[in-house]
Design an enzyme around this catalytic site. Structure first.
Site, PDB file in Angstrom:
ATOM      1  N   GLY A  14       0.849  -1.181   0.000  1.00  0.00           N
ATOM      2  CA  GLY A  14       0.000   0.000   0.000  1.00  0.00           C
ATOM      3  C   GLY A  14       0.886   1.232   0.000  1.00  0.00           C
ATOM      4  N   TYR A  15       0.266   2.385  -0.198  1.00  0.00           N
ATOM      5  CA  TYR A  15       1.009   3.635  -0.316  1.00  0.00           C
ATOM      6  C   TYR A  15       0.586   4.628   0.752  1.00  0.00           C
ATOM      7  CZ  TYR A  15       2.963   1.947  -4.605  1.00  0.00           C
ATOM      8  OH  TYR A  15       3.668   1.193  -5.512  1.00  0.00           O
ATOM      9  N   LEU A  16       1.586   5.163   1.452  1.00  0.00           N
ATOM     10  CA  LEU A  16       1.339   6.229   2.420  1.00  0.00           C
ATOM     11  C   LEU A  16       1.283   7.568   1.695  1.00  0.00           C
ATOM     12  CD1 LEU A  16       3.770   4.995   5.193  1.00  0.00           C
ATOM     13  CD2 LEU A  16       1.295   4.681   5.087  1.00  0.00           C
ATOM     14  N   GLU A  51      -3.219   5.029   1.858  1.00  0.00           N
ATOM     15  CA  GLU A  51      -4.269   5.493   0.955  1.00  0.00           C
ATOM     16  C   GLU A  51      -5.137   4.300   0.556  1.00  0.00           C
ATOM     17  OE1 GLU A  51      -2.279   7.416  -2.311  1.00  0.00           O
ATOM     18  OE2 GLU A  51      -1.307   8.869  -1.004  1.00  0.00           O
TER      19      GLU A  51
END
Length: 158
Positions: free
Chosen positions: A28-30, A82
C-alpha cells in the site's frame, strides 16, 4: 543517493516455466504523488518501506531508498495507507544474457489480468536480451506504475 534504472514491458506469453522463484507481495502507499511515493509492503516473510522520487524524462531512472522493517510494522502502516492495495506474485526469471533477471509481476484483485515485466539496468542505454514472452514496452507510462494501479486499477481500463 540510490538510483533505480529499469525498463518495464507488458507480458504477452508464457514465462512461468522459466521462473526460478515466486514471491507473493502485498503493498500500500502512504503517499502516491508523482514527485514522491512512500510504499510499505510485505514481500514473502519480510516487510519493507520504500521511498521513490519522480522519474527522469524517459521514466526509466529515479531515486529509490528502501529499508527492511518488521512485518507487524508494515501491517500497522497499511492501516494509514491510501485506499487500495496492490496484490501480486513476483516471479524471477533469469535473462538469457546471464547478467540480468526479469521481475515479472502477475496482479490479482482489481488488477487481475495484468502482467508486467521489469528489468533493472546499470545504465539506461544498456543492452539486454528480450525473451519471446515480452510484449510492448511501457516504461514511463504512469498508468502502469503500481501507485497508479492502486488509484485506477486495470479492471477500469476496459
Amino acid at each position: 543517493m540510490a538510483q533505480e534504472i529499469e525498463k518495464k514491458f507488458l507480458v504477452k506469453g508464457e514465462f512461468k516455466a522459466e521462473a526460478i522463484k515466486a514471491t507473493r507481495i502485498t503493498q500500500g502507499y502512504l503517499c502516491s504523488v508523482p514527485e514522491r511515493t512512500v510504499r510499505v509492503r510485505v514481500k514473502g516473510e519480510k516487510g519493507f518501506i520504500t521511498i521513490k522520487g519522480i522519474g527522469n524524462a524517459s521514466g526509466a531512472a529515479r531515486f529509490e531508498w528502501e529499508k527492511e522493517i518488521p512485518v507487524e510494522e508494515v501491517k500497522s502502516l497499511l492501516e494509514l495507507a491510501e485506499p487500495g492495495v496492490i496484490d501480486k506474485t513476483r516471479y524471477l526469471v533469469k535473462n538469457t544474457d546471464g547478467v540480468h533477471t526479469w521481475e515479472v509481476d502477475e496482479f490479482y484483485g482489481d488488477n487481475d489480468g495484468l502482467t508486467v515485466a521489469e528489468i533493472e539496468l546499470a545504465d539506461e542505454n544498456e543492452a539486454f536480451d528480450k525473451p519471446e514472452w515480452l510484449g510492448e514496452e511501457v516504461t514511463g507510462d504512469p498508468k502502469y506504475f503500481n501507485s497508479m494501479l492502486m488509484k485506477n486499477p486495470y479492471k477500469n481500463w476496459k
